[in-house]
Design an enzyme around this catalytic site. Structure first.
Site, PDB file in Angstrom:
ATOM      1  CG  ASP A   1      30.043   4.660   2.181  1.00 50.84           C
ATOM      2  OD1 ASP A   1      29.881   4.416   3.383  1.00 50.84           O
ATOM      3  OD2 ASP A   1      29.445   5.575   1.589  1.00 50.84           O
TER       4      ASP A   1
ATOM      5  CG  ASP B   1      29.548   9.299  -1.197  1.00 49.21           C
ATOM      6  OD1 ASP B   1      30.611   9.597  -0.617  1.00 49.21           O
ATOM      7  OD2 ASP B   1      28.433   9.400  -0.662  1.00 49.21           O
TER       8      ASP B   1
ATOM      9  CG  ASP C   1      33.038   7.486   1.919  1.00 49.62           C
ATOM     10  OD1 ASP C   1      32.797   7.302   3.120  1.00 49.62           O
ATOM     11  OD2 ASP C   1      32.208   7.300   1.025  1.00 49.62           O
TER      12      ASP C   1
END
Length: 640
Positions: free
Chosen positions: A336, A533, A537
């Site tokens: 990400d 993180d 997610d």
């Protein structure tokens, strides 16, 4: 070494001294010359060697009998008991040399190996359980002007606790008075202290170093960071790797097979007239000693345990050896962007208003619309707005997933978000040449301007990507909901192989699934890891072969959803975790090949009558000790 291990060690030392003394007497001063009777000398030697044998191995004999009573026949206690008792029973065959010394030696050195294994497991467990030192013993609350120590579980959410210098923060909370530096090394492996002041979030397990802090708790102790981490560490050994499970199943079938083979070697040839009973029984006993699967059964789990323990020293928490094995097989790493490769701390760099529109109005309207959002972009907008947000002016605020926010401000409809949000609502907008995330703002369907927000790439992100490729990763991919130009700039800065931009949360899941499918076509064994993180997610972390959460201090979502948790936010720790995983698997394979290879050779020699009982001792205890020493290398993570 605990009290039980010390007693065990002392017993073995006594047995070793007795064995050495008796062995020296029987070798240097043959008993035959003393007693004028070979039979009497043999039985005296039997009695003498029986003493160190029982001192060292009485518990092994008892466990074998007890396990047989419980239906657990085929284990190493049974093999050692049968082999050593059989060696002593060779005294009943007058035509053979006595083998009491070998019988006592087998039991003695087996116990030495077991003690060594216990010590090694203890060291490995200690490296994991050192994480347990983060558990606080008490919390300070103020009662009538005086501090009183209470059990952290007795502190309610919203209570104020006092943390003095040198004490651990017992519960997650927010600093309401004081400033200090916190030592987070126990959680992150990072030696640099973290400065906190009024308004800062603090997590349990950190050590307060300088000033007195008053902290208002935000979670009960059972849900605080320290409790979640301790739960994770305690359960780490419950999830076994495929290799580890295979070795357990292998031993379950292997032991009965070799026991049957030993019995066949001892009985069938003499019945067929191929030699003396004593010769073939001795071969069967030697075969039994060698066949004990200790080296495999001990060293493989110990290797994984050591790898998990070594990783924990660096603030890398692995939820089970199965994830360590999967990480070692990982060839594709997907990131990400926000909070993983970039700092995730956005700041407003420009406000571009339309003609005849005050830029302060654009920022004020956006800040009010984002008032109830905790997204990093929303926080940066609210921080940039110098005025006071009047929540009485705001109604019906809601987030449009992956697009932005919608709210009524002063009874006027406000949209703040990306170009998709504008197009979905028929609002005309124009792009911006500045690099960064663009927040478009509309008021009652009219475009009034946009806000440019920038997020800096982390210092070690580029180095982390290089290290991953050096560690054996063949493909790196970045996923982001941000626009194409921002994604391209970050991808170029950090050096990822590919990137996908303007993805909704579901789009990230679909992208990961497509990448997993592509990887499987190239190599069915290749795995994919997703790094995020952990806050927003969770679906992707769960879907990937290995989910890695970064910067998890205080993040329940990260600890819950990820398979591997990095306690700080440094991308470079991903490569360190992968190097630890691959080193662990290398050592596991070395131990399997070494243990099986040596045993097969000595088993064949034993069946042919070439290997004696002393070589069998090396084939069992020696191989186990060498495998354990090799497994302990997993705990050494210096320079990883």
């Amino acid at each position: 070494m605990n009290k039980k291990q010390r007693r065990w060690r002392n017993r073995i030392v006594i047995a070793l001294v007795l064995f050495a003394a008796i062995f020296a007497i029987t070798e240097l001063l043959p008993l035959d010359t003393w007693l004028d009777s070979h039979t009497a000398a043999v039985w005296l030697e039997f009695a003498l060697f029986l003493v160190p044998y029982l001192v060292a191995g009485y518990d092994v004999l008892w466990k074998a009998v007890r396990n047989i009573g419980h239906g657990q026949v085929f284990d190493e206690n049974f093999l050692m008991s049968i082999a050593t008792v059989g060696a002593f029973a060779m005294v009943l065959f007058p035509d053979t040399d006595p083998h009491m010394a070998e019988g006592a030696a087998v039991m003695l050195f087996y116990q030495v190996g077991e003690l060594f294994q216990s010590y090694a497991v203890g060291k490995s467990r200690q490296s994991i359980s050192s994480m347990m030192d983060i558990a606080p013993d008490y919390a300070n609350i103020e009662v009538d002007g005086a501090l009183q120590q209470v059990d952290p579980e007795e502190v309610a959410v919203g209570d104020v606790i006092v943390v003095k210098p040198g004490e651990r923060v017992p519960i997650d909370g927010t600093v309401i008075e004081g400033a200090s530096q916190l030592d987070t090394a126990a959680l992150t492996g990072e030696s640099v202290p973290r400065y906190v002041e009024v308004g800062a979030e603090v997590v349990s397990g950190c050590i307060n170093m300088t000033g007195v802090l008053r902290v208002r708790t935000t979670k009960p102790f059972g849900e605080s960071t320290v409790s979640r981490i301790l739960e994770l560490v305690e359960n780490a050994s419950s999830k076994k790797a495929h290799t580890e499970s295979f070795i357990t199943r292998f031993a379950r079938y292997y032991t009965p097979i070799v026991t049957g083979a030993a019995l066949a070697i001892a009985v069938i040839p003499p019945l067929a007239g191929m030699g003396a009973w004593s010769d073939w029984i001795l071969r069967g006993l030697t075969f039994l000693v060698v066949s004990c699967p200790c080296a495999l059964v001990i060293s493989v789990p110990l290797s994984f345990f050591g790898g998990i323990g070594g990783a924990s020293k660096l603030g890398i928490l692995v939820k089970g050896s199965n994830y360590l094995e999967l990480l070692a097989q990982t060839e594709t790493v997907v990131f990400d962007k926000t909070g993983t490769l970039t700092n995730g701390t956005f700041s407003v760099v420009a406000v571009h208003a339309e003609a005849d529109v005050d830029p302060d109005l654009v920022l004020s309207i956006a800040a009010h619309a984002e008032a109830y959002s905790d997204h990093p972009i929303a926080l940066s907008v609210k921080e940039a707005y110098r005025g006071t947000i009047d929540q009485q002016r705001i109604r019906e605020a809601r987030e449009e997933s992956g697009h932005g926010v919608r709210a009524l401000v002063d009874e006027r409809t406000v949209l703040v978000g990306n170009d998709k949000l504008m197009r979905a609502n028929g609002v005309g907008y124009h792009d911006c040449k500045l690099e960064g995330t663009i927040l478009h703002v509309s008021l009652d369907g009219e475009y009034i301007g946009h806000i440019v927000i920038a997020d800096m790439v982390k210092e070690d992100a580029a180095e982390a990507l290089r290290s991953l490729h050096e560690a054996g990763v063949t493909k790196t991919v970045m996923l982001t909901g941000d626009r194409e130009t921002v994604a391209a700039a970050v991808a170029k800065a950090v050096g990822v192989d590919e990137y996908r931009a303007q993805l909704l949360p579901q789009g990230k899941v679909e992208a990961v699934e497509a990448l997993m499918s592509d990887a499987a076509k190239r190599d069915p064994k290749a795995k994919l890891a997703f790094v995020g993180d952990g806050i927003n997610d969770a679906p992707v972390l769960t879907r990937a072969d290995v989910g890695i959460a970064m910067g998890a201090m205080g993040s329940d979502a990260a600890i819950e959803a990820a398979d591997i948790v990095l306690m700080d936010d440094k991308p470079s720790n991903i490569a360190r975790a992968m190097r630890i995983a691959r080193k662990t698997m290398r050592i596991v394979r070395q131990n399997i090949v070494f243990a099986i290879g040596v045993k097969v050779v000595i088993l064949v020699l034993a069946a042919l009558g070439i290997a004696n009982m002393w070589l069998a001792v090396f084939g069992d205890v020696g191989v186990a000790v060498l495998a354990i020493l090799n497994a302990m290398r997993c705990m050494n993570v210096k320079g990883m």
